[in-house]
Design an enzyme around this catalytic site. Sequence first.
Site, PDB file in Angstrom:
ATOM      1  CD  GLN A 259       2.782   5.862   0.058  1.00 61.66           C
ATOM      2  OE1 GLN A 259       2.586   5.509   1.214  1.00 61.66           O
ATOM      3  NE2 GLN A 259       3.201   5.000  -0.865  1.00 61.66           N
ATOM      4  CG  ASP A 311      11.957  -0.528   1.228  1.00 63.87           C
ATOM      5  OD1 ASP A 311      12.142  -1.745   0.998  1.00 63.87           O
ATOM      6  OD2 ASP A 311      11.582  -0.103   2.331  1.00 63.87           O
ATOM      7  CG  ASP A 331       4.595  -1.104  -2.497  1.00 68.82           C
ATOM      8  OD1 ASP A 331       4.895  -1.364  -1.316  1.00 68.82           O
ATOM      9  OD2 ASP A 331       4.300   0.035  -2.893  1.00 68.82           O
ATOM     10  CG  ASP A 363      -5.343  -3.155  -2.061  1.00 64.21           C
ATOM     11  OD1 ASP A 363      -4.783  -2.612  -1.097  1.00 64.21           O
ATOM     12  OD2 ASP A 363      -6.319  -3.929  -1.946  1.00 64.21           O
ATOM     13  CB  ALA A 364      -1.185  -6.399  -0.522  1.00 66.08           C
ATOM     14  CG  ASP A 382       8.544  -4.510   4.900  1.00 61.60           C
ATOM     15  OD1 ASP A 382       8.304  -3.990   6.000  1.00 61.60           O
ATOM     16  OD2 ASP A 382       9.512  -4.184   4.195  1.00 61.60           O
ATOM     17  N   PRO A 389      -7.249   3.756   8.721  1.00 63.84           N
ATOM     18  CG  PRO A 389      -9.429   4.551   9.012  1.00 63.84           C
ATOM     19  CD  PRO A 389      -8.001   5.012   8.944  1.00 63.84           C
TER      20      PRO A 389
END
Length: 521
Positions: A259, A311, A331, A363-364, A382, A389
């Site tokens: 991202q 964060d 995270d 990846d959770a 969170d 998607p």
Amino acid sequence: MSGAATGRRGAAPLRWARPLLLAAVGVCAACGLVYELVLLTLSASLVGGGITETSLIVAGFVAALGAGALLVKPLLGHSATVFVAVEILLGVVGGLSAVTLYVSFSFYGTSAAVLVGATAVIGILVGAEVPLLMTLLQSGRSGIDARTSGRVLADLNAADYAGALLGGLAWPFVLLPLAGQVRGAALTGMVNLAAAAVVAAFLLREQMGVGARRAATAALLAAAVLLGVLLVRAHDIEVTARQRLYADPVVVAEQSAYQQIVLTERSGDVRLYLDGDLQFSSLDEYRYTEALVHPVLAADPERVLVLGGGDGLAAREALRHPSVREVVQVDLDPAVLDLARTRLAELNGGSLTDPRVQVIAADAFTWLRGPAARGFDAVVVDMPDPDTPALGRLYSTEFYGLVGAALNPGGLMSVQAGSPYSTPTAYWRTISTIGSAGLAATPYHVHVPSFGDWGFALARPGGPPPALTLSGQAPPMRFLDEAVLQAAAVFPRDRLPQPLPPSTLDRPLVVDDTRHGYVGR
């Protein structure tokens, strides 16, 4: 055929010309696929491109391939000159695609028209390549039969598909993480121009007239200079365009593997944006974080799992509770976690370097399926809003089922669920989805000035929905207390609960709910 390599000068290099031309086919195919991936990446990062946008780009690109193949038929008699011209145009258009889309979005708030135009033009140019290359590969051959044509086509397809594989690997693993979108597209354009130059100089010079060679040389040099200027000035262009997207000065801007990460700051107000979406403002994040974390700590847990929240703010609040002995922070993006340990350390109290915190970059969804995802007294979910998607799967029945399995008996889960005012359908869809996973949910909401009316859910496996309350050991808070928490469970008449089908991996309904909610604000 006009310009076919039939003379003595054209026949000599045939032994090495064919492999070199096939290599050029692979390079051009790699560039063509990279350009399509650039469009898909920008669709996702600029407008949150979902399944519909992705399908339209892919379908439009494929349709444009067919159109390009038809449009080039009248020009096959001049295949060498046309091929070089196509590659020069493709290098320029593809190389400039990312910066054009980015600047148009930054200045005008939309890039839809540019996205459609770029998809069409690049698709047409790529579609013209195969007929031209097929013609070039058969130039100078006499008595070509069906079997020979089939072999030529097989060689062409093999080179084309191998190049596509190379481009598909180069974009996510090399170009995007190391160069970014703008420079990555420009570098691909330069490679495209280099392939055109090699073909023109060593393979097709006997098939092109003197005037055509001079024109091609001039065009190649001009295109290379244009893309070279873009590569040199890319940073300045990005900074200028990016700053127009944010009201406050940008102090950190990074394109991670997952991202775009932007941090802004003005007069003590630090704001984090992921792919353009605000994650928090330091002026009021405590309202959001206290409301998300402290209700799930009501039973004085010892082991807390934080999913998302890179964060470090949720971990900070969990560590303030005296009963908490261990926090596992999961995270996806290591770049966000690094930012939390450095630029955000003062804001999150250094939570991710606390010895009680185990930080996992994963990846959770995948991590929850592993053996380590067991034995937690509380789970804080969170995650960013499910407007793609990839994020929608983290708001699915299957995901919440995995979270429920990670909890000890009597454990609690809290979820950030979006705005019941701005995206009410997405909010109540999330509540229904939690229930479909066998967890009883209590919805609640608070006012966060940066976000507006913001909603959460407190849930537990089985039994009645959990009561909204605070632990007797809860530390002093700036915003949340028992009275505020009780009021948070009350919803106004224009935002009453909606019974909705759940969002699943097969049908990620919450993604469209979120996107349509924002559009209708």
